[in-house]
Design an enzyme around this catalytic site. Structure first.
Site, PDB file in Angstrom:
ATOM      1  N   SER A 134      54.046 100.066  -1.677  1.00  0.00           N
ATOM      2  CA  SER A 134      53.103  99.457  -2.617  1.00  0.00           C
ATOM      3  C   SER A 134      51.654  99.626  -2.120  1.00  0.00           C
ATOM      4  CB  SER A 134      53.461  97.980  -2.805  1.00  0.00           C
ATOM      5  OG  SER A 134      52.715  97.417  -3.847  1.00  0.00           O
ATOM      6  N   LYS A 192      50.010  93.268  -0.765  1.00  0.00           N
ATOM      7  CA  LYS A 192      51.119  93.843  -1.536  1.00  0.00           C
ATOM      8  C   LYS A 192      52.447  93.098  -1.388  1.00  0.00           C
ATOM      9  CE  LYS A 192      49.712  96.411  -3.747  1.00  0.00           C
ATOM     10  NZ  LYS A 192      48.757  96.064  -4.842  1.00  0.00           N
ATOM     11  N   HIS A 242      43.800  87.543   2.271  1.00  0.00           N
ATOM     12  CA  HIS A 242      44.796  88.337   3.011  1.00  0.00           C
ATOM     13  C   HIS A 242      44.580  88.206   4.513  1.00  0.00           C
ATOM     14  CE1 HIS A 242      46.516  90.180  -0.477  1.00  0.00           C
ATOM     15  NE2 HIS A 242      45.509  90.970  -0.753  1.00  0.00           N
TER      16      HIS A 242
HETATM   17  P1  A3P Z   1      54.853  97.349  -6.565  1.00  0.00           P
HETATM   18  O1  A3P Z   1      53.707  98.222  -6.144  1.00  0.00           O
HETATM   19  O2  A3P Z   1      56.050  97.498  -5.666  1.00  0.00           O
HETATM   20  O3  A3P Z   1      55.205  97.499  -8.002  1.00  0.00           O
HETATM   21  P2  A3P Z   1      49.926  92.116  -4.500  1.00  0.00           P
HETATM   22  O4  A3P Z   1      49.613  91.303  -5.679  1.00  0.00           O
HETATM   23  O5  A3P Z   1      50.183  91.362  -3.247  1.00  0.00           O
HETATM   24  O6  A3P Z   1      48.920  93.219  -4.333  1.00  0.00           O
HETATM   25  O7  A3P Z   1      51.333  92.819  -4.781  1.00  0.00           O
HETATM   26  C1  A3P Z   1      51.459  93.779  -5.789  1.00  0.00           C
HETATM   27  C2  A3P Z   1      52.918  94.055  -6.019  1.00  0.00           C
HETATM   28  O8  A3P Z   1      53.487  92.952  -6.758  1.00  0.00           O
HETATM   29  C3  A3P Z   1      53.141  95.290  -6.863  1.00  0.00           C
HETATM   30  O9  A3P Z   1      54.394  95.818  -6.391  1.00  0.00           O
HETATM   31  C4  A3P Z   1      53.250  94.701  -8.264  1.00  0.00           C
HETATM   32  O10 A3P Z   1      53.892  95.516  -9.180  1.00  0.00           O
HETATM   33  C5  A3P Z   1      54.071  93.443  -7.945  1.00  0.00           C
HETATM   34  N1  A3P Z   1      53.967  92.429  -9.002  1.00  0.00           N
HETATM   35  C6  A3P Z   1      52.859  91.941  -9.594  1.00  0.00           C
HETATM   36  N2  A3P Z   1      53.178  91.068 -10.554  1.00  0.00           N
HETATM   37  C7  A3P Z   1      54.536  90.986 -10.575  1.00  0.00           C
HETATM   38  C8  A3P Z   1      55.482  90.254 -11.359  1.00  0.00           C
HETATM   39  N3  A3P Z   1      55.105  89.452 -12.344  1.00  0.00           N
HETATM   40  N4  A3P Z   1      56.792  90.435 -11.092  1.00  0.00           N
HETATM   41  C9  A3P Z   1      57.190  91.261 -10.102  1.00  0.00           C
HETATM   42  N5  A3P Z   1      56.346  91.993  -9.335  1.00  0.00           N
HETATM   43  C10 A3P Z   1      55.031  91.854  -9.566  1.00  0.00           C
END
Ligand code: A3P
Length: 329
Positions: free
Chosen positions: A172, A75, A142
């Protein structure tokens, strides 16, 4: 002729891989996913879906000299960074990028969703070496640095590592769990407490961060922050491009930025993980939920209690003291 044949084999293998991914997910249900149930692997808690057999195989997994890894604590902004990087590795050819879903373009090396329940789910660690993939391969993990395939360190392959304010990470994480498991299975307090005491999969967030922080100046590591990416996406695209030895026109950089904006990634079925996650929910995302949730810095303010916020701040202060790493909290 040779090239045409290998191109053809690549397409067939990729089609098969894509089909397998979808057919597997169609039999996995939220109750089959072992996201926060863990076992101990060399002192690190790992999700039951990160199978021990996979971890053992990763110990001898063959790394190619030109492999590229995206590594994060969950996340921290993995999917976003992987999409930017994938577009860069495709030389900004967005039409080409959009031919395959991001989860297919970037195999998640240690994870077998539903693997703790079904023993016939193909594992990325086994499929990857068989796929006639294009070079370089781009792989997601991860795992904490010490559990990555040893050859990534021996061969000093390129790795991009992303960190994020732990307050936003824990919120998240909770929403991610809610997306993947039956409603109400894990409370926010459960996730928060596990995050604080390092019992969630992949262990302590801060040990995970520090392993890479201490190696951030090595040439084969690019260390990024989610908050910086939010502030300066162009600068991030340039940084990753340079790290990968690429240089693009302004138009190409604009196209990559456009492709990777939060809204466009949410709207695009090839970049939004919901496209595959919805299969485990019978074809439709649960009401009001999406992997592409907020994509903001600071959304923790709506979720953490005062006590939780203070507890995490105290931990950050304690565990990062003297490391040079800090967060605006
Ligand atoms: P939130 O849950 O705070 O919205 P990961 O990919 O490591 O699982 O992280 C997911 C987080 O990255 C989520 O955060 C998601 O919304 C955010 N995310 C994914 N794509 C994004 C983008 N293009 N710009 C900003 N945040 C993004």
């Amino acid at each position: 002729m040779g090239q045409t044949l290998s191109g053809y084999m690549f397409s067939v293998a990729e089609l098969y891989f894509g089909w397998r991914m979808r057919s597997i997910m169609s039999k996995v249900r939220p109750e089959d996913i072992r996201l926060y149930e863990t076992y101990d692997y060399e002192g690190i808690p790992l999700a039951l879906d990160t199978l021990k057999t996979t971890m053992d195989e990763l110990n001898t997994f063959h790394i190619r000299d030109d492999d590229v890894f995206i590594v994060t604590y969950p996340k921290a902004g993995t999917t976003w960074t992987q999409e930017i990087t994938s577009a860069i590795l495709h030389d900004g050819d967005i039409a080409q990028v959009n031919k395959r879903h991001t989860m297919q373009r970037v195999p998640f090396i240690e994870m077998t969703v539903g693997g703790a329940v079904y023993d016939d789910i193909p594992r990325a660690v086994q499929m990857l070496p068989k796929l006639p993939t294009t070079s370089p391969r781009f792989i997601k993990s991860h795992l904490p640095g010490q559990l990555l395939p040893p050859q990534v360190w021996e061969k000093k392959i390129k790795m991009i590592y992303v960190i994020r304010n732990p307050k936003d990470v824990v919120v998240s994480l909770f929403h991610h769990g809610a997306l993947m498991t039956p409603p109400g299975k894990f409370s926010f307090d459960f996730v928060f407490d596990g995050f604080l005491d390092g019992t969630l999969p992949y262990g302590n967030w801060w040990e995970h961060y520090l392993y890479f922080w201490e190696r951030r100046n090595e040439d084969h590591i690019l260390f990024l922050r989610f908050e910086d990416m939010k502030k300066d996406l162009r600068g991030t695209v340039l940084k990753i491009s340079e790290f990968l030895g690429k240089s693009f026109s302004d138009e190409t950089i604009d196209a990559i930025m456009d492709h990777c904006s939060f809204q466009n990634m949410k709207n695009n079925p090839m970049t939004n993980p919901d496209t595959l996650i919805q299969i485990i929910h019978g074809g439709k995302m649960p009401e009001g939920q999406s992997f592409m949730r907020k994509g903001q810095s600071g959304s923790w303010k709506a979720k953490l209690s005062q006590t939780q916020s203070e507890a995490l701040e105290a931990q950050v202060k304690e565990v990062l003291a003297g490391t040079g790493l800090s967060f605006d909290m």
